[in-house]
Design a protein around this motif. Sequence first.
Motif, mmCIF file in Angstrom:
data_model
loop_
_atom_site.group_PDB
_atom_site.id
_atom_site.type_symbol
_atom_site.label_atom_id
_atom_site.label_comp_id
_atom_site.label_asym_id
_atom_site.label_seq_id
_atom_site.Cartn_x
_atom_site.Cartn_y
_atom_site.Cartn_z
ATOM 1 N N GLN A 528 81.331 -41.195 134.377
ATOM 2 C CA GLN A 528 82.480 -41.967 134.000
ATOM 3 C C GLN A 528 82.202 -43.109 133.105
ATOM 4 N N ARG A 546 79.323 -34.685 142.126
ATOM 5 C CA ARG A 546 80.115 -33.511 142.179
ATOM 6 C C ARG A 546 79.414 -32.082 142.819
ATOM 7 N N TRP A 547 80.286 -31.143 143.404
ATOM 8 C CA TRP A 547 79.795 -30.072 143.972
ATOM 9 C C TRP A 547 80.308 -28.845 143.305
ATOM 10 N N ARG A 548 79.630 -28.005 142.676
ATOM 11 C CA ARG A 548 80.210 -26.962 142.049
ATOM 12 C C ARG A 548 79.621 -25.711 142.839
ATOM 13 N N LYS A 553 83.678 -23.121 141.752
ATOM 14 C CA LYS A 553 84.907 -24.020 142.235
ATOM 15 C C LYS A 553 84.152 -25.126 142.423
ATOM 16 N N MET A 554 84.939 -26.275 142.014
ATOM 17 C CA MET A 554 84.604 -27.909 142.194
ATOM 18 C C MET A 554 85.242 -28.236 143.633
ATOM 19 N N ILE A 555 84.220 -28.947 144.520
ATOM 20 C CA ILE A 555 84.439 -29.371 145.721
ATOM 21 C C ILE A 555 84.829 -30.730 145.826
ATOM 22 N N SER A 556 85.936 -31.185 146.330
ATOM 23 C CA SER A 556 86.032 -32.674 146.329
ATOM 24 C C SER A 556 85.061 -33.500 146.900
ATOM 25 N N PRO A 557 84.574 -34.705 146.529
ATOM 26 C CA PRO A 557 83.611 -35.466 147.224
ATOM 27 C C PRO A 557 84.194 -35.834 148.474
ATOM 28 N N GLY A 558 85.487 -36.202 148.707
ATOM 29 C CA GLY A 558 86.058 -36.606 149.999
ATOM 30 C C GLY A 558 85.782 -35.445 151.071
ATOM 31 N N VAL A 559 85.400 -34.168 150.823
ATOM 32 C CA VAL A 559 85.305 -33.131 151.851
ATOM 33 C C VAL A 559 83.657 -33.310 152.184
ATOM 34 N N ARG A 746 88.410 -40.361 132.506
ATOM 35 C CA ARG A 746 87.945 -39.800 133.868
ATOM 36 C C ARG A 746 86.638 -39.517 133.988
#
Length: 762
Positions: A528, A546-548, A553-559, A746
């Motif tokens: 950013q 970030r997790w690809r 598929k991009m997996i949210s950091p909150g997960v 962003r």
Amino acid sequence: MCKTVEYRYKTEPLSGHTGRHEFAMRNGKFAQRALPIFMLLINIFLSVVVVFLMRHVQNLLDSDVRINLMEIVTQNKDAITSRLMVNIKDLDVISNQITDNLKTSGMTSDGEIDRFLEEYSLQNNKNDIFIADRQGVIRWGNGRTIDISGRRYFRLASEGTANISDKSISRIDGTEVFIISVPLMYEDKVIGTVQHLYSHDAMYRMASPTLFSSQGFMHIINSEGYVILHTDHDGCQGSSDNYYRDLYSSGNREASSQLKDDIQHARSGFMETTIGGRKLFSAYTPIDKAHDWFLITSVPYMTVSPNGNTVINLFYFILLVVVLIFSSSITYFLWYKNRQRANLERIAFVDPITGGNTVNKFVVDAIAAMQSTDETNFFIMKFDIDNFKYINKFYGFEFGDRVLKHIYENVSGKLMPGEVLARISSDHYVALLRDAGEERLKRMLSSIEYEELILYFSAGVYAVTDKTEGINLMLDKACTAAQEIKGTLGRYVAYYTEEFDKANIRNEQLKRAVQQGIENGEFIPFIQPKVNIDTRELVGGEALARWRSPEGKMISPGVFIPMCEQTGMIVDIDMMIYEKVLQFLRAHLDAGIACVPISVNFSRMHLLNEDFLDQIVRKREEYNVPASLIEIELTESAIFDNIDNIYVFTEKMHSHGFSISMDDFGSGYSSLNMLKDVPIDVLKIDKGFLEESKDNSRRNIIFSTIVEMATQLNIRIVVEGVEFIENVELMRNCGCSIAQGFYFARPMPSEDFSDVMKKGSC
């Protein structure tokens, strides 16, 4: 007697008197000589009787000690066996999952099964849980293999016997370890084994009960006498690592021979030994489900019978003086016997801090309470004090112990008949309740105060559905529920549901997926931009993980971030992002593109690693990236938790040319004192300062004051979460110019940030 002689002398003839008088004199002399002999014989008889009785008394006392000690060691053996079985069952679950996959795939030939196991091992083997094929070969995804075919635990598992290894040296890191191994069965054949590696401390916690306070101690040995585990106690310091040899060398040859013979025949037993001048009582028994393990629990005689010698001597004195008070002596003996039993129970079942129940006593009473009725409305509640370590830290351990006792007395006073309470350890308590309604628990836990302290609790409740389930498993489920709300403001109790099991399964699946993602390099940096609000010039960036997934598929950091922070995997992710940022900068420097500094986030867990600084420096030198292009970003809370050594850390980082940034300033502790003590370079103000408040003028004063203070301290300001033009105007009015937020850009893939960096503005 004299009057009688005189009378006879006067009325009887002289000759008759003379004979009788001589006879009487002879009888008198005989009596004078016989009386001491008779008294001596009586004394000898009484002494023999006293010695016989006292030996009998001593044997009875020792027998009582034997019975009580055997009862307690059997109970604790059962507790150890229960814990070990839980871990063996966990491995059986993994074994069943693998065989279910084999059945689903329809594989039958040995070649197909071996290839499946090899592939499964490469994907799932870890350093602590791993699978070996039928030849005893373990494979990891990084190419490393280990042959354990010669290890005894593998051979036993290959023969179909689940077992626990003796203490051995890990070929992974050279530490002392124990290994639980179970067979991997498919179509009634062993096709491999599943192992779980435990550190010495982990196995110690699993296999060591708490007995006899600080006086007693335990050993776990194998059939050859070699010590596998022992408590941290002076009584365990033998001259060798072999228990038989130490007993023999200390003069207890018969005990050593008896113990060896009993263990060879898997018999429980009891022995008396003398070591270093101390008389010890020891009970021993095989540990079920642990192949070739035996538990020995020892306690000094003076611990269970501190006044024994005095009492025995008193008995000797009483019996020698008045044999007729034998009945009172028996009464005293019975009293002493009961007192001795109570002493053993007190040591094993009375908590030294609260004066209440220990967890061992809780288990006994809870089982008895549930078995005493056919009703099933029982609940296990586990609770502890929030942030108790700070009470000990700021008020001292003596004060903390008084708090623990006060809590026990307060809660126990609110229990109903048939309910049980105990302190497990530290500030952790467990209760068996008949009513666990939320209102009752609120009244029980929310009104406890001690002196100037208001105490807050986190509690987990498990409703007992099967009274034969096992107290330890019930307690584990209550602990799981309590952990769910630990640190959650406004919630003090959670009830265990099946959703916890599902959540645990999902969490384990996520752990495996994250571990696989780390191994496959699936975590990438999104950057950013940091922008000058006046010129829109790009002045830097922040790398965010970030997790690809392999599917794109991009997996949210909150997960995944919270779980990674709990498990420590965040350390590997941080270092992966850091290295990819270095690669990004190196590629652009090689291409002649002007680069801006990029900040990289590091978890507080890195600060516990003494090699953290060296790792950062080595990686930078490996890619030959100027340190001025890297900003080390730590959160405010991470700095606060390590305030004692953070100054040294930042100074060392500065000496290598790195900048230090404090992230989320104002979101947590907001300690201005930290700015005085920690020489940071960049202060990142949390977006909470930008939000509208009831009195914006007060907010603006605080905001501008922080900016002014940081400027005077020569600290650069970056404002996070800038999303609206009003935020930009507030920054202008307060004299700060560097922003990071959606208003400008962003977080974006590194390729997109490369275009922004080439352009030089947003």
